[in-house]
Design a protein around this motif. Structure first.
Motif, PDB file in Angstrom:
ATOM      1  N   GLY A  13       0.866  -1.294  -0.062  1.00  0.00           N
ATOM      2  CA  GLY A  13       0.039  -0.068  -0.062  1.00  0.00           C
ATOM      3  C   GLY A  13       0.920   1.171   0.026  1.00  0.00           C
ATOM      4  O   GLY A  13       0.423   2.225  -0.528  1.00  0.00           O
ATOM      5  N   LYS A  14       1.894   1.367   0.599  1.00  0.00           N
ATOM      6  CA  LYS A  14       2.864   2.506   0.638  1.00  0.00           C
ATOM      7  C   LYS A  14       3.663   2.767  -0.502  1.00  0.00           C
ATOM      8  O   LYS A  14       3.955   3.916  -1.032  1.00  0.00           O
ATOM      9  N   HIS A  15       3.946   1.684  -1.307  1.00  0.00           N
ATOM     10  CA  HIS A  15       4.539   1.825  -2.557  1.00  0.00           C
ATOM     11  C   HIS A  15       3.771   1.856  -3.841  1.00  0.00           C
ATOM     12  O   HIS A  15       4.141   2.720  -4.605  1.00  0.00           O
ATOM     13  N   TRP A  16       2.780   1.096  -3.922  1.00  0.00           N
ATOM     14  CA  TRP A  16       2.116   0.962  -4.955  1.00  0.00           C
ATOM     15  C   TRP A  16       0.525   1.667  -4.973  1.00  0.00           C
ATOM     16  O   TRP A  16       0.242   2.116  -6.115  1.00  0.00           O
ATOM     17  N   PHE A  17      -0.077   1.655  -4.183  1.00  0.00           N
ATOM     18  CA  PHE A  17      -1.686   2.114  -4.132  1.00  0.00           C
ATOM     19  C   PHE A  17      -1.625   3.598  -3.388  1.00  0.00           C
ATOM     20  O   PHE A  17      -2.553   4.070  -2.783  1.00  0.00           O
ATOM     21  N   LEU A  52       1.905  -8.931  -9.909  1.00  0.00           N
ATOM     22  CA  LEU A  52       2.788  -9.789  -9.524  1.00  0.00           C
ATOM     23  C   LEU A  52       4.412  -9.318  -9.313  1.00  0.00           C
ATOM     24  O   LEU A  52       5.080  -9.845  -8.590  1.00  0.00           O
ATOM     25  N   ASN A  53       4.435  -8.128 -10.219  1.00  0.00           N
ATOM     26  CA  ASN A  53       5.690  -7.658  -9.966  1.00  0.00           C
ATOM     27  C   ASN A  53       6.069  -6.897  -8.863  1.00  0.00           C
ATOM     28  O   ASN A  53       7.079  -6.515  -8.492  1.00  0.00           O
ATOM     29  N   SER A  54       4.780  -6.328  -8.387  1.00  0.00           N
ATOM     30  CA  SER A  54       5.066  -5.593  -6.934  1.00  0.00           C
ATOM     31  C   SER A  54       5.486  -6.335  -5.659  1.00  0.00           C
ATOM     32  O   SER A  54       5.960  -5.675  -4.849  1.00  0.00           O
ATOM     33  N   ILE A  55       5.426  -7.721  -5.911  1.00  0.00           N
ATOM     34  CA  ILE A  55       6.118  -8.496  -4.863  1.00  0.00           C
ATOM     35  C   ILE A  55       7.562  -8.311  -4.760  1.00  0.00           C
ATOM     36  O   ILE A  55       7.988  -8.277  -3.688  1.00  0.00           O
ATOM     37  N   GLN A  56       8.249  -7.980  -6.037  1.00  0.00           N
ATOM     38  CA  GLN A  56       9.695  -7.659  -6.063  1.00  0.00           C
ATOM     39  C   GLN A  56      10.048  -6.582  -5.077  1.00  0.00           C
ATOM     40  O   GLN A  56      10.959  -6.357  -4.446  1.00  0.00           O
ATOM     41  N   VAL A  76      11.426 -16.526  14.973  1.00  0.00           N
ATOM     42  CA  VAL A  76      10.244 -16.885  14.344  1.00  0.00           C
ATOM     43  C   VAL A  76      10.911 -18.060  13.396  1.00  0.00           C
ATOM     44  O   VAL A  76      11.970 -17.460  12.560  1.00  0.00           O
ATOM     45  N   SER A  77      10.108 -19.019  13.193  1.00  0.00           N
ATOM     46  CA  SER A  77      10.598 -19.869  12.379  1.00  0.00           C
ATOM     47  C   SER A  77      10.598 -19.379  10.477  1.00  0.00           C
ATOM     48  O   SER A  77       9.670 -18.566  10.224  1.00  0.00           O
ATOM     49  N   PHE A  78      11.478 -19.970   9.794  1.00  0.00           N
ATOM     50  CA  PHE A  78      11.644 -19.869   8.434  1.00  0.00           C
ATOM     51  C   PHE A  78      10.406 -19.928   7.753  1.00  0.00           C
ATOM     52  O   PHE A  78       9.980 -19.076   6.886  1.00  0.00           O
ATOM     53  N   ASN A  79       9.638 -21.109   8.052  1.00  0.00           N
ATOM     54  CA  ASN A  79       8.535 -21.401   7.417  1.00  0.00           C
ATOM     55  C   ASN A  79       7.396 -20.683   7.633  1.00  0.00           C
ATOM     56  O   ASN A  79       6.772 -20.314   6.546  1.00  0.00           O
ATOM     57  N   ARG A  80       7.318 -19.856   8.522  1.00  0.00           N
ATOM     58  CA  ARG A  80       6.328 -18.993   8.932  1.00  0.00           C
ATOM     59  C   ARG A  80       6.375 -17.717   7.996  1.00  0.00           C
ATOM     60  O   ARG A  80       5.754 -17.147   7.355  1.00  0.00           O
ATOM     61  N   ILE A  81       7.715 -17.401   7.784  1.00  0.00           N
ATOM     62  CA  ILE A  81       8.191 -16.133   7.056  1.00  0.00           C
ATOM     63  C   ILE A  81       7.962 -16.449   5.718  1.00  0.00           C
ATOM     64  O   ILE A  81       7.184 -15.511   4.972  1.00  0.00           O
ATOM     65  N   VAL A  82       8.228 -17.331   5.110  1.00  0.00           N
ATOM     66  CA  VAL A  82       7.800 -17.838   3.707  1.00  0.00           C
ATOM     67  C   VAL A  82       6.686 -18.145   3.285  1.00  0.00           C
ATOM     68  O   VAL A  82       5.969 -17.633   2.471  1.00  0.00           O
ATOM     69  N   PHE A  83       5.549 -18.701   4.310  1.00  0.00           N
ATOM     70  CA  PHE A  83       4.279 -18.645   4.041  1.00  0.00           C
ATOM     71  C   PHE A  83       3.479 -17.593   4.077  1.00  0.00           C
ATOM     72  O   PHE A  83       2.638 -17.380   3.240  1.00  0.00           O
ATOM     73  N   ALA A  84       4.126 -16.673   4.633  1.00  0.00           N
ATOM     74  CA  ALA A  84       3.404 -15.071   4.991  1.00  0.00           C
ATOM     75  C   ALA A  84       3.672 -14.364   3.526  1.00  0.00           C
ATOM     76  O   ALA A  84       2.553 -14.075   2.990  1.00  0.00           O
ATOM     77  N   ARG A  85       4.729 -14.654   2.796  1.00  0.00           N
ATOM     78  CA  ARG A  85       5.316 -14.201   1.616  1.00  0.00           C
ATOM     79  C   ARG A  85       4.319 -14.832   0.500  1.00  0.00           C
ATOM     80  O   ARG A  85       3.833 -14.131  -0.477  1.00  0.00           O
ATOM     81  N   TYR A  86       4.219 -16.231   0.606  1.00  0.00           N
ATOM     82  CA  TYR A  86       3.459 -16.733  -0.361  1.00  0.00           C
ATOM     83  C   TYR A  86       2.116 -16.631  -0.298  1.00  0.00           C
ATOM     84  O   TYR A  86       1.446 -16.458  -1.226  1.00  0.00           O
ATOM     85  N   LEU A  87       1.471 -16.376   1.076  1.00  0.00           N
ATOM     86  CA  LEU A  87       0.249 -15.922   1.043  1.00  0.00           C
ATOM     87  C   LEU A  87      -0.231 -14.546   0.561  1.00  0.00           C
ATOM     88  O   LEU A  87      -1.068 -14.252  -0.007  1.00  0.00           O
ATOM     89  N   THR A  88       0.927 -13.568   0.390  1.00  0.00           N
ATOM     90  CA  THR A  88       0.720 -12.411   0.023  1.00  0.00           C
ATOM     91  C   THR A  88       0.726 -12.605  -1.359  1.00  0.00           C
ATOM     92  O   THR A  88      -0.054 -11.801  -2.229  1.00  0.00           O
ATOM     93  N   GLY A  89       1.600 -13.458  -1.846  1.00  0.00           N
ATOM     94  CA  GLY A  89       1.546 -13.526  -3.482  1.00  0.00           C
ATOM     95  C   GLY A  89       0.170 -14.210  -4.175  1.00  0.00           C
ATOM     96  O   GLY A  89      -0.227 -13.798  -5.339  1.00  0.00           O
ATOM     97  N   LEU A  92      -2.336 -11.339  -3.890  1.00  0.00           N
ATOM     98  CA  LEU A  92      -2.150 -10.518  -5.167  1.00  0.00           C
ATOM     99  C   LEU A  92      -2.894 -11.108  -6.453  1.00  0.00           C
ATOM    100  O   LEU A  92      -3.227 -10.597  -7.285  1.00  0.00           O
ATOM    101  N   CYS A  93      -2.373 -12.613  -6.505  1.00  0.00           N
ATOM    102  CA  CYS A  93      -3.119 -13.039  -7.741  1.00  0.00           C
ATOM    103  C   CYS A  93      -4.640 -13.264  -7.818  1.00  0.00           C
ATOM    104  O   CYS A  93      -5.064 -13.197  -8.805  1.00  0.00           O
ATOM    105  N   LEU A  94      -5.170 -13.383  -6.564  1.00  0.00           N
ATOM    106  CA  LEU A  94      -6.633 -13.568  -6.516  1.00  0.00           C
ATOM    107  C   LEU A  94      -7.058 -11.980  -6.940  1.00  0.00           C
ATOM    108  O   LEU A  94      -8.028 -11.929  -7.816  1.00  0.00           O
ATOM    109  N   ILE A  95      -6.561 -11.194  -6.361  1.00  0.00           N
ATOM    110  CA  ILE A  95      -6.787  -9.702  -6.373  1.00  0.00           C
ATOM    111  C   ILE A  95      -6.756  -9.318  -8.080  1.00  0.00           C
ATOM    112  O   ILE A  95      -7.680  -8.791  -8.606  1.00  0.00           O
ATOM    113  N   SER A  96      -5.734  -9.606  -8.677  1.00  0.00           N
ATOM    114  CA  SER A  96      -5.625  -9.493  -9.998  1.00  0.00           C
ATOM    115  C   SER A  96      -6.459 -10.196 -11.008  1.00  0.00           C
ATOM    116  O   SER A  96      -6.841  -9.731 -11.995  1.00  0.00           O
ATOM    117  N   SER A  97      -6.668 -11.546 -10.724  1.00  0.00           N
ATOM    118  CA  SER A  97      -7.568 -12.339 -11.373  1.00  0.00           C
ATOM    119  C   SER A  97      -8.997 -11.520 -11.332  1.00  0.00           C
ATOM    120  O   SER A  97      -9.792 -11.692 -12.435  1.00  0.00           O
TER     121      SER A  97
END
Length: 120
Positions: A13-17, A52-56, A76-89, A92-97
């Protein structure tokens, strides 16, 4: 995990919206719908890739702010961090669709009202 997801959404939201970016994007989209009616599929793919490019920007901001180093100190476990980023991705795919579907729907409805094109 929820905190990481919220952080990603707030950074997007800070960068793109920002208001001027949204106004320019909607204006460009309206012009594309008016002048490129037959190429609505290309417009949909462009919208999806733009979202999807906004994830970068999230990865760049994490490196710049030192957030990854901070996470190493919290335990914090690495799995939770990665899962949060995947959830964001996925979000964004759902919103763009949904947005692409609406653009295609508007384009198809405007084409059938003029009588020049019909739904297949």
């Amino acid at each position: 995990m929820i905190g990481g997801y919220l952080k990603d959404i707030l950074l997007l939201g800070k960068h793109w919206f920002k208001l001027k970016f949204v106004i320019l994007f909607v204006a460009a989209l309206i012009l594309a719908i008016i002048f490129l009616r037959q190429d609505s599929a290309v417009i949909s793919i462009f919208i999806t890739m733009l979202f999807l490019n906004s994830i970068q920007s999230l990865f760049n901001d994490d490196n710049k702010s030192g957030f990854l180093d901070f996470l190493n100190t919290t335990g914090v476990s690495f799995n939770r961090i990665v899962f949060a980023r995947y959830l964001t991705g996925v979000s964004l795919c759902l919103i763009s669709s949904i947005f692409s579907f609406l653009v295609n729907l508007i384009t198809q409805l405007s084409q059938t009202e003029t009588g020049r094109y019909t739904l297949i």
